[in-house]
Design a protein around this motif. Structure first.
Motif, PDB file in Angstrom:
ATOM      1  N   ARG A 135      42.592  33.505  69.430  1.00 42.08           N
ATOM      2  CA  ARG A 135      43.902  33.639  68.777  1.00 42.08           C
ATOM      3  C   ARG A 135      44.913  34.261  69.723  1.00 42.08           C
ATOM      4  O   ARG A 135      46.075  33.809  69.828  1.00 42.08           O
ATOM      5  N   ILE A 136      44.479  35.290  70.446  1.00 38.59           N
ATOM      6  CA  ILE A 136      45.391  35.988  71.351  1.00 38.59           C
ATOM      7  C   ILE A 136      45.795  35.093  72.517  1.00 38.59           C
ATOM      8  O   ILE A 136      46.956  35.106  72.958  1.00 38.59           O
ATOM      9  N   ALA A 137      44.874  34.297  73.028  1.00 34.65           N
ATOM     10  CA  ALA A 137      45.196  33.378  74.126  1.00 34.65           C
ATOM     11  C   ALA A 137      46.277  32.396  73.690  1.00 34.65           C
ATOM     12  O   ALA A 137      47.227  32.103  74.447  1.00 34.65           O
ATOM     13  N   ARG A 138      46.167  31.900  72.482  1.00 32.17           N
ATOM     14  CA  ARG A 138      47.180  30.985  71.945  1.00 32.17           C
ATOM     15  C   ARG A 138      48.509  31.724  71.741  1.00 32.17           C
ATOM     16  O   ARG A 138      49.586  31.179  71.991  1.00 32.17           O
ATOM     17  N   LEU A 139      48.412  32.973  71.288  1.00 31.64           N
ATOM     18  CA  LEU A 139      49.616  33.782  71.051  1.00 31.64           C
ATOM     19  C   LEU A 139      50.411  33.966  72.342  1.00 31.64           C
ATOM     20  O   LEU A 139      51.655  33.874  72.347  1.00 31.64           O
ATOM     21  N   LEU A 140      49.735  34.218  73.449  1.00 31.05           N
ATOM     22  CA  LEU A 140      50.412  34.426  74.724  1.00 31.05           C
ATOM     23  C   LEU A 140      51.124  33.168  75.195  1.00 31.05           C
ATOM     24  O   LEU A 140      52.164  33.242  75.876  1.00 31.05           O
ATOM     25  N   GLU A 141      50.563  32.008  74.853  1.00 29.92           N
ATOM     26  CA  GLU A 141      51.200  30.749  75.218  1.00 29.92           C
ATOM     27  C   GLU A 141      52.430  30.479  74.351  1.00 29.92           C
ATOM     28  O   GLU A 141      53.461  30.003  74.848  1.00 29.92           O
ATOM     29  N   GLU A 142      52.308  30.801  73.080  1.00 32.77           N
ATOM     30  CA  GLU A 142      53.397  30.498  72.147  1.00 32.77           C
ATOM     31  C   GLU A 142      54.524  31.512  72.203  1.00 32.77           C
ATOM     32  O   GLU A 142      55.682  31.185  71.898  1.00 32.77           O
ATOM     33  N   GLU A 143      54.217  32.761  72.595  1.00 29.58           N
ATOM     34  CA  GLU A 143      55.232  33.817  72.642  1.00 29.58           C
ATOM     35  C   GLU A 143      55.182  34.506  74.009  1.00 29.58           C
ATOM     36  O   GLU A 143      54.608  35.595  74.166  1.00 29.58           O
ATOM     37  N   PRO A 144      55.749  33.865  75.021  1.00 30.16           N
ATOM     38  CA  PRO A 144      55.677  34.399  76.401  1.00 30.16           C
ATOM     39  C   PRO A 144      56.301  35.778  76.560  1.00 30.16           C
ATOM     40  O   PRO A 144      55.985  36.487  77.522  1.00 30.16           O
ATOM     41  N   GLU A 145      57.186  36.171  75.630  1.00 30.23           N
ATOM     42  CA  GLU A 145      57.791  37.498  75.750  1.00 30.23           C
ATOM     43  C   GLU A 145      56.740  38.605  75.620  1.00 30.23           C
ATOM     44  O   GLU A 145      56.906  39.703  76.174  1.00 30.23           O
ATOM     45  N   ILE A 146      55.653  38.313  74.901  1.00 27.38           N
ATOM     46  CA  ILE A 146      54.576  39.301  74.784  1.00 27.38           C
ATOM     47  C   ILE A 146      53.915  39.508  76.138  1.00 27.38           C
ATOM     48  O   ILE A 146      53.640  40.632  76.567  1.00 27.38           O
ATOM     49  N   ALA A 147      53.662  38.378  76.829  1.00 26.70           N
ATOM     50  CA  ALA A 147      53.081  38.467  78.174  1.00 26.70           C
ATOM     51  C   ALA A 147      54.019  39.229  79.101  1.00 26.70           C
ATOM     52  O   ALA A 147      53.582  39.984  79.987  1.00 26.70           O
ATOM     53  N   GLY A 148      55.334  39.057  78.898  1.00 22.69           N
ATOM     54  CA  GLY A 148      56.296  39.770  79.734  1.00 22.69           C
ATOM     55  C   GLY A 148      56.207  41.274  79.562  1.00 22.69           C
ATOM     56  O   GLY A 148      56.269  42.028  80.542  1.00 22.69           O
ATOM     57  N   VAL A 149      56.064  41.725  78.323  1.00 16.60           N
ATOM     58  CA  VAL A 149      55.920  43.161  78.076  1.00 16.60           C
ATOM     59  C   VAL A 149      54.636  43.685  78.719  1.00 16.60           C
ATOM     60  O   VAL A 149      54.633  44.737  79.375  1.00 16.60           O
ATOM     61  N   LEU A 150      53.565  42.960  78.551  1.00 20.09           N
ATOM     62  CA  LEU A 150      52.275  43.380  79.115  1.00 20.09           C
ATOM     63  C   LEU A 150      52.327  43.414  80.639  1.00 20.09           C
ATOM     64  O   LEU A 150      51.735  44.297  81.268  1.00 20.09           O
TER      65      LEU A 150
END
Length: 288
Positions: A135-150
């Protein structure tokens, strides 16, 4: 009288050599028998697998369980590192003067997205944990801003919290693969019938390797105490089994008894292989 031992006794006798750390260490310290330990393990597993009352956990299954436990341990620590890392960044944002409310809010959002139920996922089954990382892997693809914060949150060395998340996701995929392998192996083991032939083969394998161990111990120069620790229980149990056989019907399961009546156990040879064509007189003499 090794041939008069029943399956329960055979399992109990080899279990210390295989599973008890102290006895295994003693066994491996004796040069004449140490190379035989892998064969001892195989024989022990073979007898466990055909035990009519309860088929024990195979070595392959135990290896998968151990591997799964280690992967799950790493998975949980990585998940905590991510959660605590996001929380640490949030607190630093609030500690600024003036407070970085926007930065703290972004951390709150990321935390809620990654851990909607907090760290309770770490108490779930390995399969559920694997599903969560998918679920989280899909989340990072769909909401790149989360990856940006991380990516903006530093971790150990030159890495960022996004790198830690990627390690976490890798462990989730490994958990999924291990669970699939366990399911397939369990299906194979539970649907494989135990026949008279497999019982006979397992007993024969056990007799050959134990006879070989006893034979090699006769020539060993290891300390007498170490030799007795390994050999003594087998000799005493086989002696009792022989007396029991003479005084009454041996305590074996029907299928096991039929197999025992048909098989002829050959004595151990010093070359490392037993000759099936020989009779059992030498074998019985080694343990009587």
């Amino acid at each position: 009288m090794l041939k008069h031992l029943n399956l329960d006794e055979m399992i109990a006798l080899l279990s210390p050599w295989v599973e008890d750390p102290k006895q295994r260490k003693v066994f491996l310290s004796i040069p004449e028998v140490a190379p035989l330990h892998p064969r001892v393990v195989e024989a022990h597993e073979a007898v466990i697998a055909v035990q009519p009352s309860s088929r024990g956990t195979s070595s392959k299954m135990r290896a998968l369980i151990a591997e799964g436990n280690e992967v799950d341990r790493c998975h949980d620590h990585l998940a905590r590192a991510v959660s605590y890392g996001v929380d640490a960044r949030r607190e630093l944002c609030l500690a600024e003067a003036p407070a970085d409310a926007d930065g703290a809010a972004r951390c709150d959002l990321v935390q809620k997205k990654l851990f909607p139920n907090g760290l309770s996922i770490l108490n779930a089954s390995p399969l559920a944990e694997a599903g969560n990382t998918t679920r989280i892997a899909r989340l990072l693809e769909e909401e790149p801003e989360i990856a940006g914060v991380l990516r903006s949150i530093p971790a150990r060395g030159k890495t960022t919290l996004l790198d830690v998340v990627k390690q976490w996701l890798t462990k989730g995929r490994e958990l999924q693969a291990i669970e699939r392998a366990r399911t397939e192996l369990e299906a194979t083991e539970t649907t494989t019938p135990v026949t008279k032939t497999t019982i006979q083969s397992a007993r024969s394998q056990w007799f050959k390797v134990v006879s070989l161990v006893l034979s090699n111990l006769e020539m060993s120069r290891a300390p007498a105490r170490d030799i007795e620790i390994i050999r003594g229980p087998v000799l005493r149990a086989s002696g009792r089994a022989g007396k029991r056989y003479v005084s009454g019907k041996p305590e074996v399961a029907p299928a096991e008894e039929e197999a025992a009546e048909e098989e002829e156990v050959s004595p151990a040879s010093t070359s490392g292989e037993a000759d099936p064509s020989d009779d059992e007189d030498d074998d019985e003499g080694a343990v009587s």
